[in-house]
Write an enzyme that holds these catalytic residues in place. Structure first.
Site, PDB file in Angstrom:
ATOM      1  N   HIS A   1       0.816  -1.223   0.000  1.00  0.00           N
ATOM      2  CA  HIS A   1       0.000   0.000   0.000  1.00  0.00           C
ATOM      3  C   HIS A   1       0.843   1.265   0.000  1.00  0.00           C
ATOM      4  O   HIS A   1       0.359   2.341   0.349  1.00  0.00           O
ATOM      5  CB  HIS A   1      -0.943  -0.006   1.213  1.00  0.00           C
ATOM      6  CG  HIS A   1      -1.970  -1.108   1.167  1.00  0.00           C
ATOM      7  ND1 HIS A   1      -2.759  -1.451   2.245  1.00  0.00           N
ATOM      8  CD2 HIS A   1      -2.321  -1.954   0.168  1.00  0.00           C
ATOM      9  CE1 HIS A   1      -3.556  -2.459   1.908  1.00  0.00           C
ATOM     10  NE2 HIS A   1      -3.305  -2.785   0.650  1.00  0.00           N
TER      11      HIS A   1
ATOM     12  N   ASN B   1      -2.736 -13.882  14.653  1.00  0.00           N
ATOM     13  CA  ASN B   1      -3.712 -12.791  14.595  1.00  0.00           C
ATOM     14  C   ASN B   1      -4.691 -12.917  15.765  1.00  0.00           C
ATOM     15  O   ASN B   1      -5.057 -14.020  16.159  1.00  0.00           O
ATOM     16  CB  ASN B   1      -4.481 -12.839  13.261  1.00  0.00           C
ATOM     17  CG  ASN B   1      -5.208 -11.544  12.967  1.00  0.00           C
ATOM     18  OD1 ASN B   1      -4.602 -10.470  12.980  1.00  0.00           O
ATOM     19  ND2 ASN B   1      -6.498 -11.612  12.711  1.00  0.00           N
TER      20      ASN B   1
END
Ligand code: ZN
Length: 243
Positions: free
Chosen positions: A112, A211
Site C-alpha cells: 500500500h 492474529n
C-alpha cells in the site's frame, strides 16, 4: 540452492503495539468517523484543497507521535540478519517500521505504499515527507510540487487508487517461492493479502497465522496463534531458527 525463503505478510496488527491505530478495525478512526476516510480517498483529495489541508495536518499529527518498531518488527529483522533464512516482508502497512527495525528496504514490499515519501501526481517526482512537513511548519497548508506546481500526496495507495502492479507481481513470486508464510496481524479478508496466502498454500508453503481474531484461512493453516503478536512472533521465530 539458496537459503530457505521465509515470507511475512503483515498488517495493521503488527504495528498496534507501536501505538499506530488500526484505522479500519472495529474501533478504528475511519470506522468511527467516515469523514476521516475522505482524507485518504483519491477523488476527494484531488478535488478539494480543504481535504488536502486536513489530510496533511492529520499525517503531520500522526508523525509527531514518534513511533518506533516493537518486538515483532525486531524479531523479523533479527531472523534476517541471523542468516538462517532468506526473509521477505510483504506488508499492508505504510509506516516504515520494518525498515526502522533494521530490515533492508529491498526486502520489504510495501503493498500500500509508504507514508515516508511524497510524490507529485503531475510529474511523478518523489521526495521525503519530512520536507513537506517542514513546509507545513513554515506556514504552508497545501504544499505544491516545487518543480512543476502539481498536487503532492504521500506515496501511499489511497482509496480509489490501484496498487502498484510491479510490487504485486513481485509479492506473488515471493508467495509462490516461500517455504513458510507467516500471516501476522492481518484479517486476511481483503485483496491482495488473501490472494497471496492462496498462492503460497497452493505452492506448498506452510502457513502460520498470528492474529488476534479468526481469519478465513485458519482452517488452511498449519498453526494458528492467538496470543499477542509482540510475544508470539519472537517465540515462533526462535523456534524456527533452531529447527
Ligand atoms: Zn511535479
Amino acid at each position: 540452492m539458496g537459503k530457505p525463503l521465509v515470507a511475512f505478510l503483515t498488517g495493521a496488527g503488527i504495528s498496534t503495539d507501536s501505538g499506530i491505530p488500526d484505522y479500519r478495525g472495529p474501533s478504528g478512526l475511519w470506522t468511527r468517523n467516515p469523514e476521516h476516510e475522505k482524507l485518504v480517498t483519491y477523488s476527494y483529495y484531488m478535488a478539494d484543497a480543504q481535504i488536502r489541508r486536513q489530510s496533511w495536518q492529520m499525517r503531520r499529527d500522526l508523525w509527531t507521535a514518534g513511533v518506533v518498531p516493537n518486538a515483532a518488527h525486531r524479531a523479523i529483522a533479527e531472523l534476517e540478519s541471523s542468516g538462517v533464512a532468506a526473509v521477505r516482508v510483504l506488508t499492508q502497512n505504510i509506516d516504515g517500521l520494518h525498515q526502522d527495525a533494521g530490515l533492508p528496504s529491498r526486502k520489504v514490499l510495501e503493498l500500500h505504499g509508504t507514508s515516508r515519501f511524497v510524490t507529485c501526481v503531475s510529474c511523478g517526482s518523489r521526495g521525503p515527507v519530512a520536507e513537506v512537513f517542514a513546509r507545513l511548519d513554515a506556514g504552508e497548508t497545501d504544499p505544491a510540487c516545487l518543480p512543476c506546481g502539481g498536487i503532492l500526496k504521500t506515496a501511499t495507495v489511497m482509496f480509489g487508487e490501484a496498487l502498484d502492479a510491479s510490487v504485486l507481481s513481485e509479492a506473488a513470486a515471493i508467495a509462490k517461492a516461500c517455504i513458510v508464510m507467516f500471516a501476522v496481524g492481518t484479517s486476511l479478508q481483503v485483496y491482495p493479502a488473501a490472494g497471496l496466502v492462496d498462492l503460497a498454500v497452493d505452492a506448498g508453503a506452510r502457513l502460520v497465522i498470528v492474529n488476534a481474531s479468526p481469519t478465513p484461512y485458519d482452517e488452511m493453516a498449519a498453526e494458528v496463534v492467538r496470543e499477542p503478536i509482540g510475544t508470539a512472533l519472537p517465540r515462533l521465530l526462535r523456534e524456527l531458527a533452531v529447527a
